[in-house]
Enzyme design. Sequence first.
Site, PDB file in Angstrom:
ATOM      1  CG  HIS A 161       1.080  -5.717   1.448  1.00 39.05           C
ATOM      2  ND1 HIS A 161       2.273  -5.987   2.031  1.00 39.05           N
ATOM      3  CD2 HIS A 161       0.837  -4.316   1.502  1.00 39.05           C
ATOM      4  CE1 HIS A 161       2.808  -4.707   2.686  1.00 39.05           C
ATOM      5  NE2 HIS A 161       1.744  -3.822   2.325  1.00 39.05           N
ATOM      6  CG  ASN A 173      -0.134  -0.155   2.658  1.00 38.92           C
ATOM      7  OD1 ASN A 173       0.523  -1.231   2.775  1.00 38.92           O
ATOM      8  ND2 ASN A 173      -0.407   0.866   3.403  1.00 38.92           N
ATOM      9  CG  HIS A 174       3.196   2.597   2.749  1.00 42.43           C
ATOM     10  ND1 HIS A 174       2.487   3.542   2.993  1.00 42.43           N
ATOM     11  CD2 HIS A 174       3.367   1.890   3.573  1.00 42.43           C
ATOM     12  CE1 HIS A 174       2.092   3.424   4.331  1.00 42.43           C
ATOM     13  NE2 HIS A 174       2.421   2.355   4.865  1.00 42.43           N
ATOM     14  CG  HIS A 218       5.612  -3.954   9.781  1.00 42.27           C
ATOM     15  ND1 HIS A 218       6.342  -3.177   9.805  1.00 42.27           N
ATOM     16  CD2 HIS A 218       4.741  -3.859   8.720  1.00 42.27           C
ATOM     17  CE1 HIS A 218       6.059  -2.255   8.729  1.00 42.27           C
ATOM     18  NE2 HIS A 218       5.101  -2.504   8.199  1.00 42.27           N
TER      19      HIS A 218
END
Length: 241
Positions: free
Chosen positions: A127, A46-47, A154
């Site tokens: 993700h 998403n980044h 994470h």
Amino acid sequence: MPALRERYEPQLVIVNGENSAGGMGITERTAQELFDAGANVITTGNHVYRHREVYQYLERCERVIRPANYPYANPGRGHALVEAGGQRVGVINLSGAEGLKVARSPFHEVDTILERLQADCVIVDFHAEMTSEKVAMGWHLDGKVAAVLGTHTHVPTADARVLPKGTAFISDVGMTGSRTSVLGVKPEQALERLITQMPVRFETAEDDVWVMGVVVEVRADGCAESIVQVLIPASATSSSG
């Protein structure tokens, strides 16, 4: 990574480079650093569009991919096809729909891709935010792909296994970064943000760095033989000993 290559002897290395650019997003420079270190394919999340200068690179580089269920007009592509171990290996990048913005259902999207992808085996980087969505994807793709590997949260999970029809699965492979941190951020800064509820400039923590991931052994039929979790202090990867 060279020491890890010597230890595990992988024929294909897939790295999620989502936060390789100072803890947020990816750039051409950080992607090249990952390739130079031994990565074969880089997935994201998403980044991925955090840095505008990477947009053209995503269009040019076929081995850096972004979630396939983003809008079709977005820069980049959602899957890659590479040769490894004498097989055509498809790598698919998907984003979860729960708590994240996507254009299409990841379940419908992966089915569509698999229908046209000419690969001997397939690895999926999912993700996603929700563990339940990741587990559901594992069951949805069991027997159809070699592995469904969760990323984004994470934190490595303890559920690595090969599902009944031959798909290796883990809800989250974890984060290569500092364990003396809050998801990679210096603890005092994350605490200040949470306690005061005020904006805080985050910095990437650098102490006690660990390498996290998995090693998946794939059979000739494209299904998984085994999945082994990798949780190693970075200091232990600096030499083959």
